[in-house]
Motif scaffolding. Structure first.
Motif, PDB file in Angstrom:
ATOM      1  N   ARG A  44       0.826  -1.201   0.000  1.00  0.00           N
ATOM      2  CA  ARG A  44       0.000   0.000   0.000  1.00  0.00           C
ATOM      3  C   ARG A  44       0.860   1.250   0.000  1.00  0.00           C
ATOM      4  O   ARG A  44       0.486   2.264  -0.588  1.00  0.00           O
ATOM      5  N   TYR A  59      -4.522  -2.642 -16.568  1.00  0.00           N
ATOM      6  CA  TYR A  59      -3.926  -1.320 -16.768  1.00  0.00           C
ATOM      7  C   TYR A  59      -3.087  -0.938 -15.556  1.00  0.00           C
ATOM      8  O   TYR A  59      -3.450  -1.234 -14.427  1.00  0.00           O
ATOM      9  N   TYR A 103      -1.769   2.724 -14.047  1.00  0.00           N
ATOM     10  CA  TYR A 103      -1.839   4.173 -14.146  1.00  0.00           C
ATOM     11  C   TYR A 103      -0.910   4.796 -13.100  1.00  0.00           C
ATOM     12  O   TYR A 103      -0.763   4.271 -11.997  1.00  0.00           O
ATOM     13  N   GLN A 109      -0.494   8.271 -10.892  1.00  0.00           N
ATOM     14  CA  GLN A 109      -1.205   9.471 -10.457  1.00  0.00           C
ATOM     15  C   GLN A 109      -0.284  10.321  -9.584  1.00  0.00           C
ATOM     16  O   GLN A 109      -0.069  10.027  -8.407  1.00  0.00           O
ATOM     17  N   GLY A 126      -4.657  13.974 -12.451  1.00  0.00           N
ATOM     18  CA  GLY A 126      -5.426  12.763 -12.689  1.00  0.00           C
ATOM     19  C   GLY A 126      -4.511  11.631 -13.094  1.00  0.00           C
ATOM     20  O   GLY A 126      -3.372  11.857 -13.509  1.00  0.00           O
ATOM     21  N   PRO A 127      -4.987  10.410 -12.980  1.00  0.00           N
ATOM     22  CA  PRO A 127      -4.163   9.266 -13.384  1.00  0.00           C
ATOM     23  C   PRO A 127      -3.808   9.323 -14.869  1.00  0.00           C
ATOM     24  O   PRO A 127      -4.587   9.799 -15.694  1.00  0.00           O
ATOM     25  N   LEU A 171      -2.220   6.779 -17.983  1.00  0.00           N
ATOM     26  CA  LEU A 171      -1.928   5.388 -18.321  1.00  0.00           C
ATOM     27  C   LEU A 171      -0.446   5.188 -18.589  1.00  0.00           C
ATOM     28  O   LEU A 171       0.161   5.907 -19.382  1.00  0.00           O
ATOM     29  N   LEU A 227      -1.760   3.058  -9.673  1.00  0.00           N
ATOM     30  CA  LEU A 227      -3.057   2.391  -9.652  1.00  0.00           C
ATOM     31  C   LEU A 227      -3.095   1.279 -10.686  1.00  0.00           C
ATOM     32  O   LEU A 227      -2.699   1.476 -11.833  1.00  0.00           O
ATOM     33  N   PHE A 251     -10.782  -0.417 -10.358  1.00  0.00           N
ATOM     34  CA  PHE A 251      -9.483  -0.007  -9.844  1.00  0.00           C
ATOM     35  C   PHE A 251      -9.182  -0.620  -8.483  1.00  0.00           C
ATOM     36  O   PHE A 251     -10.086  -0.850  -7.672  1.00  0.00           O
ATOM     37  N   GLY A 252      -7.885  -0.837  -8.242  1.00  0.00           N
ATOM     38  CA  GLY A 252      -7.409  -1.200  -6.925  1.00  0.00           C
ATOM     39  C   GLY A 252      -7.181   0.060  -6.094  1.00  0.00           C
ATOM     40  O   GLY A 252      -7.442   1.182  -6.552  1.00  0.00           O
ATOM     41  N   GLN A 253      -6.670  -0.138  -4.872  1.00  0.00           N
ATOM     42  CA  GLN A 253      -6.459   0.990  -3.971  1.00  0.00           C
ATOM     43  C   GLN A 253      -5.109   1.660  -4.156  1.00  0.00           C
ATOM     44  O   GLN A 253      -4.819   2.641  -3.501  1.00  0.00           O
ATOM     45  N   GLY A 254      -4.314   1.124  -5.029  1.00  0.00           N
ATOM     46  CA  GLY A 254      -3.080   1.805  -5.380  1.00  0.00           C
ATOM     47  C   GLY A 254      -1.945   1.604  -4.403  1.00  0.00           C
ATOM     48  O   GLY A 254      -2.125   1.188  -3.256  1.00  0.00           O
ATOM     49  N   THR A 255      -0.747   1.912  -4.876  1.00  0.00           N
ATOM     50  CA  THR A 255       0.462   1.933  -4.046  1.00  0.00           C
ATOM     51  C   THR A 255       0.986   3.352  -4.049  1.00  0.00           C
ATOM     52  O   THR A 255       1.226   3.915  -5.116  1.00  0.00           O
ATOM     53  N   ARG A 256       1.152   3.923  -2.853  1.00  0.00           N
ATOM     54  CA  ARG A 256       1.735   5.267  -2.778  1.00  0.00           C
ATOM     55  C   ARG A 256       3.243   5.134  -2.640  1.00  0.00           C
ATOM     56  O   ARG A 256       3.736   4.611  -1.635  1.00  0.00           O
TER      57      ARG A 256
END
Lengths: 113, 115
Positions: free
Chosen positions: A9, A33, A35, A37, A42-43, A45, A91, A104-109
């Motif tokens: 995460r 995909y 993305y 961000q 915005g995200p 690709l 994302l 979408f998933g919750q993304g990696t920061r």
């Protein structure tokens, strides 16, 4: 139905180090995909897979970014070496087929210091 | 190339009131899709509503509706009876039909909802 899973995460690395992100799409989804961000934007690709083939990687910085989707299921995105400007949320999304709704998933920061 | 512009970085609304978020886009294509996504602090992008360009009728999803003006290339989102849970970032997005299915996003609008 399980959603798109991403790990980790959060990740903090120093510049010039390498990092990898993992994505597990929704079961049966052929299209995947990645993305990027950046904060305040915005995200955008980076790369799109159809099964295990690449459909679009025109905005992937190929000198440092790579991605693969072995066996057409899970995918990994790697950055080597990382730069400060790579700090962003990454994302992953998947869809049943092309031109269908993307989930979408919750993304990696990622923070590069 | 297609572009999406959201000119409102932040908006606020009182609970139970109505708010409209603006979006304009540029494209030379005649057929495409437009979307509004919600991104809460969890970072997951959630589809709110979508509009097919060939449909003249504006899409609606419960409290969410759009005003799609194809000639003006405008696609605004109206949220009625705003709830505290509507607070989030909202992104307008474009997707072509023929050459690509990537989503092109605007820069987002942060919506605050006050009780």
């Amino acid at each position: 139905e399980a959603g798109v899973a991403q790990s980790p995460r959060y990740k903090i690395i120093e510049k010039r180090q390498s990092v990898a992100f993992w994505c597990n799409p929704i079961s049966g989804h052929a299209t995947l995909y990645w993305y990027q961000q950046i904060l305040g934007q915005g995200p955008k690709l980076l790369i799109q897979f159809q099964n295990n083939g690449v459909v679009d990687d025109s905005q992937l910085p190929k000198d440092r970014f790579s991605a693969e989707r072995l066996k057409g299921v899970d995918s990994t995105l790697k950055i080597q070496p990382a730069k400060l400007e790579d700090s962003a949320v990454y994302l992953c999304a998947s869809s049943l087929e092309r031109n269908t709704e993307a989930f979408f998933g919750q993304g990696t920061r990622l923070t590069v210091v | 190339a297609q572009t999406v512009t959201q000119s409102q970085p932040e908006m606020s609304v009182q609970e139970a009131e109505t708010v409209t978020l603006s979006c304009t886009y540029d494209t030379s294509e005649s057929d495409y899709y437009l979307f509004w996504y919600k991104q809460p602090p969890s970072r997951q992008m959630i589809l709110v509503i979508r509009q097919e360009a060939y449909k003249q009728q504006n899409a609606t999803e419960n409290r969410f509706s759009v005003n799609f003006q194809k000639a003006a290339k405008s696609f605004s989102l109206k949220i009625s009876d705003s709830q505290l849970g509507d607070a989030a970032m909202y992104f307008c997005a474009y997707r072509g039909i023929y050459n690509t299915d990537k989503l092109i996003f605007g820069t987002g609008t942060r919506l605050q909802v006050f009780p």
